[in-house]
Structure formats: structure tokens, C-alpha cells
Design a protein around this motif. Structure first.
Motif, PDB file in Angstrom:
ATOM      1  N   GLU A  19       5.628  -4.530   7.441  1.00 38.02           N
ATOM      2  CA  GLU A  19       4.388  -3.900   7.111  1.00 38.02           C
ATOM      3  C   GLU A  19       4.220  -2.498   7.601  1.00 38.02           C
ATOM      4  O   GLU A  19       5.039  -1.896   8.104  1.00 38.02           O
ATOM      5  CB  GLU A  19       3.268  -4.769   7.637  1.00 38.02           C
ATOM      6  N   MET A  20       3.426  -1.833   7.749  1.00 42.53           N
ATOM      7  CA  MET A  20       2.222  -1.399   8.394  1.00 42.53           C
ATOM      8  C   MET A  20       1.706  -0.117   7.860  1.00 42.53           C
ATOM      9  O   MET A  20       1.575   0.034   6.646  1.00 42.53           O
ATOM     10  CB  MET A  20       2.366  -1.369   9.898  1.00 42.53           C
ATOM     11  N   GLY A 195       7.815  -0.643   6.232  1.00 44.81           N
ATOM     12  CA  GLY A 195       6.698  -1.570   6.121  1.00 44.81           C
ATOM     13  C   GLY A 195       6.421  -2.043   4.710  1.00 44.81           C
ATOM     14  O   GLY A 195       6.789  -1.395   3.728  1.00 44.81           O
ATOM     15  N   LEU A 196       5.776  -3.210   4.620  1.00 46.79           N
ATOM     16  CA  LEU A 196       5.305  -3.767   3.360  1.00 46.79           C
ATOM     17  C   LEU A 196       3.811  -4.010   3.473  1.00 46.79           C
ATOM     18  O   LEU A 196       3.335  -4.522   4.494  1.00 46.79           O
ATOM     19  CB  LEU A 196       5.995  -5.091   3.051  1.00 46.79           C
ATOM     20  N   LEU A 197       3.074  -3.642   2.445  1.00 45.20           N
ATOM     21  CA  LEU A 197       1.630  -3.864   2.453  1.00 45.20           C
ATOM     22  C   LEU A 197       1.142  -4.069   1.029  1.00 45.20           C
ATOM     23  O   LEU A 197       1.471  -3.287   0.136  1.00 45.20           O
ATOM     24  CB  LEU A 197       0.900  -2.667   3.076  1.00 45.20           C
ATOM     25  N   GLY A 198       0.369  -5.129   0.802  1.00 49.86           N
ATOM     26  CA  GLY A 198      -0.192  -5.351  -0.520  1.00 49.86           C
ATOM     27  C   GLY A 198      -0.512  -6.802  -0.777  1.00 49.86           C
ATOM     28  O   GLY A 198      -0.359  -7.666   0.087  1.00 49.86           O
ATOM     29  N   LEU A 199      -0.950  -7.070  -1.997  1.00 50.22           N
ATOM     30  CA  LEU A 199      -1.364  -8.407  -2.402  1.00 50.22           C
ATOM     31  C   LEU A 199      -0.453  -8.881  -3.525  1.00 50.22           C
ATOM     32  O   LEU A 199      -0.402  -8.280  -4.605  1.00 50.22           O
ATOM     33  CB  LEU A 199      -2.814  -8.368  -2.879  1.00 50.22           C
ATOM     34  N   ALA A 200       0.294  -9.968  -3.270  1.00 49.39           N
ATOM     35  CA  ALA A 200       1.213 -10.517  -4.262  1.00 49.39           C
ATOM     36  C   ALA A 200       0.479 -11.529  -5.133  1.00 49.39           C
ATOM     37  O   ALA A 200      -0.093 -12.490  -4.630  1.00 49.39           O
ATOM     38  CB  ALA A 200       2.410 -11.182  -3.583  1.00 49.39           C
ATOM     39  N   GLY A 201       0.496 -11.296  -6.426  1.00 43.53           N
ATOM     40  CA  GLY A 201      -0.171 -12.178  -7.368  1.00 43.53           C
ATOM     41  C   GLY A 201      -0.103 -11.575  -8.762  1.00 43.53           C
ATOM     42  O   GLY A 201       0.005 -10.349  -8.912  1.00 43.53           O
ATOM     43  N   GLU A 202      -0.171 -12.408  -9.781  1.00 39.57           N
ATOM     44  CA  GLU A 202       0.020 -11.934 -11.151  1.00 39.57           C
ATOM     45  C   GLU A 202      -0.949 -10.845 -11.556  1.00 39.57           C
ATOM     46  O   GLU A 202      -0.585  -9.912 -12.263  1.00 39.57           O
ATOM     47  CB  GLU A 202      -0.094 -13.118 -12.131  1.00 39.57           C
ATOM     48  N   PRO A 207      -0.442  -4.196  -5.658  1.00 37.73           N
ATOM     49  CA  PRO A 207       0.866  -4.816  -5.468  1.00 37.73           C
ATOM     50  C   PRO A 207       1.515  -4.388  -4.158  1.00 37.73           C
ATOM     51  O   PRO A 207       1.165  -3.348  -3.587  1.00 37.73           O
ATOM     52  CB  PRO A 207       1.661  -4.315  -6.671  1.00 37.73           C
ATOM     53  N   VAL A 208       2.434  -5.202  -3.672  1.00 43.61           N
ATOM     54  CA  VAL A 208       3.108  -4.920  -2.404  1.00 43.61           C
ATOM     55  C   VAL A 208       3.961  -3.657  -2.543  1.00 43.61           C
ATOM     56  O   VAL A 208       4.791  -3.544  -3.449  1.00 43.61           O
ATOM     57  CB  VAL A 208       3.996  -6.104  -1.993  1.00 43.61           C
ATOM     58  N   THR A 209       3.738  -2.711  -1.654  1.00 46.51           N
ATOM     59  CA  THR A 209       4.476  -1.455  -1.662  1.00 46.51           C
ATOM     60  C   THR A 209       5.197  -1.241  -0.335  1.00 46.51           C
ATOM     61  O   THR A 209       4.824  -1.816   0.688  1.00 46.51           O
ATOM     62  CB  THR A 209       3.536  -0.259  -1.919  1.00 46.51           C
ATOM     63  N   ASN A 210       6.205  -0.410  -0.364  1.00 49.77           N
ATOM     64  CA  ASN A 210       7.022  -0.119   0.814  1.00 49.77           C
ATOM     65  C   ASN A 210       6.651   1.238   1.400  1.00 49.77           C
ATOM     66  O   ASN A 210       6.276   2.161   0.668  1.00 49.77           O
ATOM     67  CB  ASN A 210       8.503  -0.132   0.413  1.00 49.77           C
TER      68      ASN A 210
END
Length: 266
Positions: A19-20, A195-202, A207-210
Motif C-alpha cells: 500500500e500506502m 504501494g497498492l491502494l484502491g477498491l477491487a470490484g467489478e 480501482p487498485v493502483t500502484n
């Protein structure tokens, strides 16, 4: 104890990412809308860190009183990783430069975890890793940062809970550490992170970003362990984006749920 003769950090590569609160990059595939949203999140979190550090310069000066360690190539130290935990966070680090680096790496992970979005879990983290004299200041500053509006900005419900049908991702992977100043009982450590941050879902609009960033932690030896006195952060260094195909929301959610984290040690 000798704090000036250690080399660079050794980390054990963790679960596919972390993350972060760093600069934002998504390999050229994220939409401008997603980029703007995550940049907004980054600005808020960096501001929170700045507030937490305000007025905390009284003990940092002594950290530079010792010899400045020389930079060196990453090399294994041969020492065992810390084995104890407090509240799920590695603890009981050695009273030397190696222990300070290990503490900084593990604390960077804790401070950027999804648990920070829960008031109860966030306070427990701060009680574990922050110097006792600084806990109240960190709690107050971060309470002002993790607002209902902020939670909504990262895709969560106003109370910090994850919407039904989605998986919230907030992880950090330390890439390496560097001691920039040290004395017998204080050390300033830089932790280079991805880091990775976001919400995974259709249907996620976040969306998860780096991202890539560097945390700077000023640590103090207190109560038989290293604790954070102040923290700051800057973007990068960031590599050239690769040509990886972005995973589906289901693949990302599954990876986060199935791959656990590691204890980081120099």
C-alpha cells in the motif's frame, strides 16, 4: 553498540504488492479519473503525516549527533529476524542500526495498512509503534485526516467499512531501507516502498493502483524497543512503467485475500 558500520537493508520479498501514501502510477492504463482520485488521496495522507509531525522537533536533533553511516550495496546481515509481535506487529527489535532498519520497514507496512481506516484498529497500531510522548499527537492528527469524506474518496463507506461485494486494498511493500543519521538511542531511517491502494470490484470507480514513495521515520529507543517519533514522506523513486496487463477485479481481490504478509528484517 556501534550504529555506523552496518550496511544496507535486506528484505524478504512480500505478497505481490503493498500500500500506502506515495506518488501515484498505474502503468499507463488507469483513467484520468482514477488518477485524479488517487492523487487526492495521496495529498490528504501526506498532509496527515505533516500534522502528526508538527511540533515534534525537540528530539530529532540528537539523531544526527553520531557518525553518518556510509551507503553500501544491499547485503544479508546473517542475523535472525525478530520473532516477537505486539498487537500483530513485529516488535522486540535489536538495539542497533540493523534493528532500527527492521523496525522502520515493519512500521511503514503497519502505517499504510487497511487497518488504519478503522479508528479502533488505527489507535491500537499507534499505541504499538509510536513513542508514548507522541501518541496523542498522532491520534489527533490522523482522526482529522480519516474523515467520512476521505473514506468516500477511496471508495469506502463513510464509517470506513468496505462496501458489500468489494475488497479494499491498502498495502505497502518495503523495497529497501537506509539509515541517514544515528546515535546510541535514535536513528533516522528511510524506507523505499511500493504501494497498492484502491477498491477491487467489478463496478469500482477507485480501482487498485500502484505507487512508489519513500517514508522517512525518526526512531527513538524507548521502553526496550524502537518507536516512531516523527514520520514524513516523499514520492519515488519510481521505475519506468512496465507493460504488464492489469488484472481483473476478481483476480486482484483473490490475491489480496490469499497472499499474506511478511516480517521484514535487515
Amino acid at each position: 553498540m556501534s550504529l555506523g558500520d552496518e550496511g544496507q537493508t535486506r528484505t524478504r520479498l512480500p505478497e505481490g504488492g503493498g500500500e500506502m501514501y506515495g506518488g501515484v502510477r498505474r502503468g499507463g492504463r488507469s483513467s484520468s479519473r482514477s488518477l485524479i482520485t488517487v492523487v487526492g488521496v495521496v495529498v490528504l495522507l501526506i498532509a496527515a503525516i505533516a500534522f502528526a509531525n508538527r511540533g515534534g522537533g525537540d528530539s530529532s536533533s540528537s539523531a544526527g549527533s553520531g557518525d553518518r553511516p556510509k551507503t553500501a550495496a544491499t547485503a544479508a546481515s546473517g542475523a535472525e529476524a525478530v520473532r516477537s509481535r505486539t498487537g500483530g506487529i513485529p516488535s522486540g527489535f535489536s538495539h542497533d542500526q540493523q534493528g532500527a532498519q527492521s523496525a522502520a520497514a515493519n512500521y511503514a507496512v503497519a502505517l499504510s495498512s487497511a487497518d488504519m481506516f478503522s479508528k479502533v484498529r488505527r489507535d491500537a497500531i499507534l499505541q504499538t509503534i509510536i513513542a508514548p510522548s507522541r501518541v496523542t499527537g498522532f491520534e489527533s492528527a490522523l482522526d482529522k485526516a480519516y474523515t467520512p469524506e476521505f473514506n468516500k474518496a477511496v471508495g469506502l463507506n463513510e464509517d470506513g467499512s468496505t462496501p458489500s461485494g468489494y475488497t479494499f486494498v491498502s498495502r505497502t511493500t518495503p523495497i529497501g531501507t537506509k539509515v541517514t543519521a544515528a546515535s546510541d538511542n535514535e536513528a533516522t531511517v528511510e524506507v523505499w516502498c511500493s504501494g497498492l491502494l484502491g477498491l477491487a470490484g467489478e463496478k469500482s470507480t477507485n480501482p487498485v493502483t500502484n505507487s512508489w514513495f519513500t517514508d522517512t521515520l525518526h526512531l527513538q529507543w524507548t521502553g526496550g524497543d524502537w518507536k516512531i517519533v516523527t514520520q514524513s514522506q516523499k514520492s519515488g523513486p519510481a521505475p519506468v512503467p512496465g507493460d504488464d496487463k492489469a488484472s481483473s477485479a476478481d483476480e486482484m481481490a483473490k490475491a489480496v485475500e490469499e497472499y499474506g504478509g511478511f516480517t521484514y528484517a535487515r
